[in-house]
Write a protein that holds these residues in place. Structure first.
Motif, PDB file in Angstrom:
ATOM      1  N   CYS A   1       0.844  -1.200   0.000  1.00 46.45           N
ATOM      2  CA  CYS A   1       0.000   0.000   0.000  1.00 46.45           C
ATOM      3  C   CYS A   1       0.877   1.247   0.000  1.00 46.45           C
ATOM      4  O   CYS A   1       1.982   1.240   0.505  1.00 46.45           O
ATOM      5  CB  CYS A   1      -0.930   0.001   1.208  1.00 46.45           C
ATOM      6  SG  CYS A   1      -0.103   0.161   2.785  1.00 46.45           S
ATOM      7  N   VAL A   2       0.354   2.282  -0.615  1.00 49.61           N
ATOM      8  CA  VAL A   2       0.999   3.597  -0.577  1.00 49.61           C
ATOM      9  C   VAL A   2       0.455   4.312   0.650  1.00 49.61           C
ATOM     10  O   VAL A   2      -0.754   4.485   0.797  1.00 49.61           O
ATOM     11  CB  VAL A   2       0.718   4.406  -1.863  1.00 49.61           C
ATOM     12  CG1 VAL A   2       1.226   5.827  -1.722  1.00 49.61           C
ATOM     13  CG2 VAL A   2       1.365   3.719  -3.055  1.00 49.61           C
TER      14      VAL A   2
ATOM     15  N   ASP B   1       8.065  -4.008   5.712  1.00 47.73           N
ATOM     16  CA  ASP B   1       8.940  -2.864   5.933  1.00 47.73           C
ATOM     17  C   ASP B   1       8.380  -1.619   5.243  1.00 47.73           C
ATOM     18  O   ASP B   1       7.543  -1.712   4.347  1.00 47.73           O
ATOM     19  CB  ASP B   1      10.348  -3.151   5.403  1.00 47.73           C
ATOM     20  CG  ASP B   1      11.015  -4.299   6.157  1.00 47.73           C
ATOM     21  OD1 ASP B   1      10.598  -4.596   7.288  1.00 47.73           O
ATOM     22  OD2 ASP B   1      11.950  -4.891   5.592  1.00 47.73           O
ATOM     23  N   THR B   2       8.849  -0.454   5.675  1.00 46.59           N
ATOM     24  CA  THR B   2       8.409   0.826   5.126  1.00 46.59           C
ATOM     25  C   THR B   2       9.536   1.434   4.304  1.00 46.59           C
ATOM     26  O   THR B   2      10.698   1.401   4.712  1.00 46.59           O
ATOM     27  CB  THR B   2       8.006   1.795   6.261  1.00 46.59           C
ATOM     28  OG1 THR B   2       6.981   1.173   7.036  1.00 46.59           O
ATOM     29  CG2 THR B   2       7.503   3.112   5.717  1.00 46.59           C
TER      30      THR B   2
ATOM     31  N   GLU C   1      12.791   1.399   6.558  1.00 47.63           N
ATOM     32  CA  GLU C   1      12.529   1.169   7.977  1.00 47.63           C
ATOM     33  C   GLU C   1      12.048  -0.266   8.155  1.00 47.63           C
ATOM     34  O   GLU C   1      11.040  -0.667   7.573  1.00 47.63           O
ATOM     35  CB  GLU C   1      11.466   2.155   8.470  1.00 47.63           C
ATOM     36  CG  GLU C   1      11.182   2.046   9.935  1.00 47.63           C
ATOM     37  CD  GLU C   1      10.178   3.094  10.363  1.00 47.63           C
ATOM     38  OE1 GLU C   1      10.563   3.989  11.128  1.00 47.63           O
ATOM     39  OE2 GLU C   1       9.019   3.010   9.916  1.00 47.63           O
ATOM     40  N   VAL C   2      12.789  -1.040   8.946  1.00 50.96           N
ATOM     41  CA  VAL C   2      12.461  -2.439   9.169  1.00 50.96           C
ATOM     42  C   VAL C   2      11.271  -2.541  10.119  1.00 50.96           C
ATOM     43  O   VAL C   2      11.197  -1.814  11.106  1.00 50.96           O
ATOM     44  CB  VAL C   2      13.676  -3.180   9.773  1.00 50.96           C
ATOM     45  CG1 VAL C   2      13.339  -4.620  10.102  1.00 50.96           C
ATOM     46  CG2 VAL C   2      14.852  -3.112   8.832  1.00 50.96           C
TER      47      VAL C   2
ATOM     48  N   LEU D   1       5.714   3.954   1.119  1.00 51.11           N
ATOM     49  CA  LEU D   1       4.905   2.753   0.926  1.00 51.11           C
ATOM     50  C   LEU D   1       5.324   1.645   1.884  1.00 51.11           C
ATOM     51  O   LEU D   1       6.398   1.681   2.464  1.00 51.11           O
ATOM     52  CB  LEU D   1       4.990   2.272  -0.526  1.00 51.11           C
ATOM     53  CG  LEU D   1       6.362   1.913  -1.092  1.00 51.11           C
ATOM     54  CD1 LEU D   1       6.693   0.449  -0.849  1.00 51.11           C
ATOM     55  CD2 LEU D   1       6.397   2.209  -2.569  1.00 51.11           C
ATOM     56  N   ARG D   2       4.425   0.679   2.042  1.00 50.08           N
ATOM     57  CA  ARG D   2       4.721  -0.515   2.814  1.00 50.08           C
ATOM     58  C   ARG D   2       4.910  -1.660   1.837  1.00 50.08           C
ATOM     59  O   ARG D   2       4.069  -1.887   0.966  1.00 50.08           O
ATOM     60  CB  ARG D   2       3.597  -0.844   3.792  1.00 50.08           C
ATOM     61  CG  ARG D   2       3.919  -2.093   4.639  1.00 50.08           C
ATOM     62  CD  ARG D   2       3.063  -2.239   5.876  1.00 50.08           C
ATOM     63  NE  ARG D   2       3.282  -1.111   6.777  1.00 50.08           N
ATOM     64  CZ  ARG D   2       2.370  -0.155   7.013  1.00 50.08           C
ATOM     65  NH1 ARG D   2       1.198  -0.187   6.444  1.00 50.08           N
ATOM     66  NH2 ARG D   2       2.630   0.833   7.838  1.00 50.08           N
TER      67      ARG D   2
END
Length: 102
Positions: free
Chosen positions: A30-31, A51-52, A69-70, A45-46
């Protein structure tokens, strides 16, 4: 870090649907957000790994990864365990591992 990005059109915008970091493919689940910069467009996004990521697209259409980002470690372990084949779980050293996910 430069990344290869596959996009889909969403109205007048382009939205990443997957991207590649080397040989690793990450699907965009997803955004989360998008915003313009002075000479770039940013997309948060994910990924399908939980993760991001923040990707930046310049005026020429080149994409870069600017943030990674973990997801929290517990959730990462659960995700990794679901990907493993039962009875085949191994440590990074190659030893068999026993535990709740083996």
């Amino acid at each position: 870090m430069k990344v290869s990005v596959e996009c889909r059109a969403v109205g007048a915008e382009v939205e990443p649907c997957r991207f590649y970091m080397g040989a690793r493919k990450i699907e965009a689940d997803c955004v989360i957000d998008r915003w313009p910069g002075s000479d770039h467009c940013y997309v948060k996004l994910r990924g399908d790994d939980g993760d991001t990521y923040i990707l930046r697209r310049d005026a020429l259409g080149c994409w870069q990864l600017v943030l990674f980002e973990v997801a929290d470690l517990h959730r990462r372990r659960l995700f990794d365990a679901r990907q493993a084949v039962p009875g085949r779980r191994r440590s990074p050293a190659g030893h068999r591992v026993s535990g709740p996910f083996s």
